[in-house]
Design an enzyme around this catalytic site. Structure first.
Site, PDB file in Angstrom:
ATOM      1  CB  SER A  70      -0.784   0.156   1.141  1.00  0.00           C
ATOM      2  OG  SER A  70      -1.524   1.272   1.397  1.00  0.00           O
TER       3      SER A  70
ATOM      4  CG  HIS B  41      -3.838  -1.475  -1.836  1.00  0.00           C
ATOM      5  ND1 HIS B  41      -5.111  -2.258  -2.151  1.00  0.00           N
ATOM      6  CD2 HIS B  41      -4.237  -0.674  -0.673  1.00  0.00           C
ATOM      7  CE1 HIS B  41      -6.058  -1.914  -1.197  1.00  0.00           C
ATOM      8  NE2 HIS B  41      -5.332  -0.899  -0.474  1.00  0.00           N
TER       9      HIS B  41
ATOM     10  CG  ASP C  40      -5.142   2.612   1.034  1.00  0.00           C
ATOM     11  OD1 ASP C  40      -6.058   1.571   0.805  1.00  0.00           O
ATOM     12  OD2 ASP C  40      -4.124   2.274   1.426  1.00  0.00           O
TER      13      ASP C  40
ATOM     14  CG  MET D  82      -8.145   7.150   2.578  1.00  0.00           C
ATOM     15  SD  MET D  82      -6.912   7.198   4.167  1.00  0.00           S
ATOM     16  CE  MET D  82      -6.523   5.497   4.050  1.00  0.00           C
TER      17      MET D  82
ATOM     18  CG  HIS E 106      -9.017   0.363  -0.717  1.00  0.00           C
ATOM     19  ND1 HIS E 106      -8.506   0.115   0.782  1.00  0.00           N
ATOM     20  CD2 HIS E 106     -10.579   0.448  -0.131  1.00  0.00           C
ATOM     21  CE1 HIS E 106      -9.573  -0.032   1.802  1.00  0.00           C
ATOM     22  NE2 HIS E 106     -10.868   0.031   1.021  1.00  0.00           N
TER      23      HIS E 106
ATOM     24  CG  MET F 248     -11.146   3.369   2.111  1.00  0.00           C
ATOM     25  SD  MET F 248      -9.544   3.437   2.945  1.00  0.00           S
ATOM     26  CE  MET F 248      -8.408   3.465   1.540  1.00  0.00           C
TER      27      MET F 248
ATOM     28  CG  MET G 156     -11.517  -2.453   5.151  1.00  0.00           C
ATOM     29  SD  MET G 156     -10.083  -2.228   4.365  1.00  0.00           S
ATOM     30  CE  MET G 156      -8.960  -1.447   5.485  1.00  0.00           C
TER      31      MET G 156
ATOM     32  CG  ASP H 190      -6.112  -2.852   3.126  1.00  0.00           C
ATOM     33  OD1 ASP H 190      -5.053  -2.490   3.610  1.00  0.00           O
ATOM     34  OD2 ASP H 190      -6.777  -1.978   2.217  1.00  0.00           O
TER      35      ASP H 190
HETATM   36  C1  DX5 Z   1      -6.324   1.606   5.523  1.00  0.00           C
HETATM   37  C2  DX5 Z   1      -5.918   1.362   4.232  1.00  0.00           C
HETATM   38  C3  DX5 Z   1      -4.751   0.364   4.127  1.00  0.00           C
HETATM   39  C4  DX5 Z   1      -3.230   0.742   4.802  1.00  0.00           C
HETATM   40  C5  DX5 Z   1      -2.823  -0.632   5.371  1.00  0.00           C
HETATM   41  O1  DX5 Z   1      -7.148   2.274   5.353  1.00  0.00           O
HETATM   42  O2  DX5 Z   1      -6.994   0.798   3.435  1.00  0.00           O
HETATM   43  O3  DX5 Z   1      -4.308  -0.174   2.637  1.00  0.00           O
HETATM   44  O4  DX5 Z   1      -2.618   1.616   4.211  1.00  0.00           O
HETATM   45  O5  DX5 Z   1      -1.684  -0.255   6.050  1.00  0.00           O
HETATM   46  P1  DX5 Z   1      -1.027  -1.143   7.065  1.00  0.00           P
HETATM   47  O6  DX5 Z   1      -0.302  -2.556   6.348  1.00  0.00           O
HETATM   48  O7  DX5 Z   1       0.466  -0.294   7.525  1.00  0.00           O
HETATM   49  O8  DX5 Z   1      -1.932  -1.560   7.915  1.00  0.00           O
HETATM   50 ZN    ZN Z   2      -6.353  -0.214   1.152  1.00  0.00          ZN
END
Ligand code: DX5
Ligand code: ZN
Length: 223
Positions: free
Chosen positions: A7, A31, A33, A35, A64, A66, A139, A177
């Site tokens: 990620s 990956h 993220d 947000m 991903h 969010m 998750m 994740d």
């Molecule tokens: C959390 C993200 C993850 C996160 C994982 O909301 O979707 O992808 O970056 O990070 P680690 O592996 O450090 O928990």
């Molecule tokens: Zn993620």
């Protein structure tokens, strides 16, 4: 086979070129993220960062989402080079849109489609959509931040989803994740996961290649 998807959230953004080179050399998937500060309290990165990296990334990009209203951004992320796009069932419900419709939209853009849920959403809410999904994203922390601790109840949730997928004879991957480490990766895979997202465990590692190998279940070779 199990795949490791680092990620980017945990990367060193001052040295993204080196981080992407490491991804190109050793990762299976990247990956990303996304947000929005509304669906989750955090804001990550947007199109300017993706514009800078996507031409350099040689591995499949897994986006991903969010965000609220994921349906508004699917086409745009597909145009930016995403191979896989997941969104949260909770976000679709809040927007009053059938998650199945969004899965179709993702397929229409030529991407693999994933349906994600947070740890407090019962896994059987995924079941009506398994026929349409290429993967489900369970998750293992609450979406929003990297570096959280893996929630142990996730193992039972994975086993329940794996039993449902296999019982129906479907070819749906399970992605995990949050809080994945070199220590829990084997147990996660044994529960039925085939795509392990890992942020801190890869990018904060002193030896990211070795960490990725361990997470994907390749035993370190004796050199
Ligand atoms: C959390 C993200 C993850 C996160 C994982 O909301 O979707 O992808 O970056 O990070 P680690 O592996 O450090 O928990
Ligand atoms: Zn993620």
């Amino acid at each position: 086979m199990r795949l490791v998807a680092p990620s980017l959230l945990a990367a060193d953004f001052m040295h993204l070129d080196k981080e992407i080179e490491m991804i190109n050399n050793y990762a299976d998937i990247l990956h990303l993220d996304i947000m929005d500060g509304t669906f989750v309290p955090n804001i990550s990165f947007g199109f300017s960062v993706i514009d800078s990296i996507w031409k350099a990334v040689k591995k499949p990009m897994d986006v991903h989402l969010m965000i609220v209203h994921p349906e508004k951004y699917i086409k745009k992320f597909a145009e930016k080079g995403a191979s896989m796009i997941s969104f949260h069932l909770e976000a679709a419900e809040a927007a009053g849109i059938d998650p199945g419709e969004i899965l179709d939209m993702i397929h229409d853009c030529g991407c693999k489609a994933g349906l994600a849920i947070n740890p407090d959403i019962p896994v059987d809410k995924l079941f009506p959509y398994l026929e349409k999904a290429d993967y489900v994203l369970l998750m293992s922390v609450f979406a929003g931040f990297g570096g959280q601790k893996f929630i142990e109840e996730t193992f039972d949730r994975v086993k329940a989803v794996r039993a449902e997928i296999d019982g129906r004879g479907l070819d749906v991957s399970i992605q995990i994740d949050g809080g994945v480490t070199i220590l829990n990766a084997d147990e996660i895979a044994e529960a039925g996961v085939n795509i392990l997202v890992a942020g801190s465990a890869v990018f904060k590692s002193e030896d990211p290649k070795q960490s990725m190998d361990i997470i994907r279940g390749v035993k370190p070779s004796a050199e």
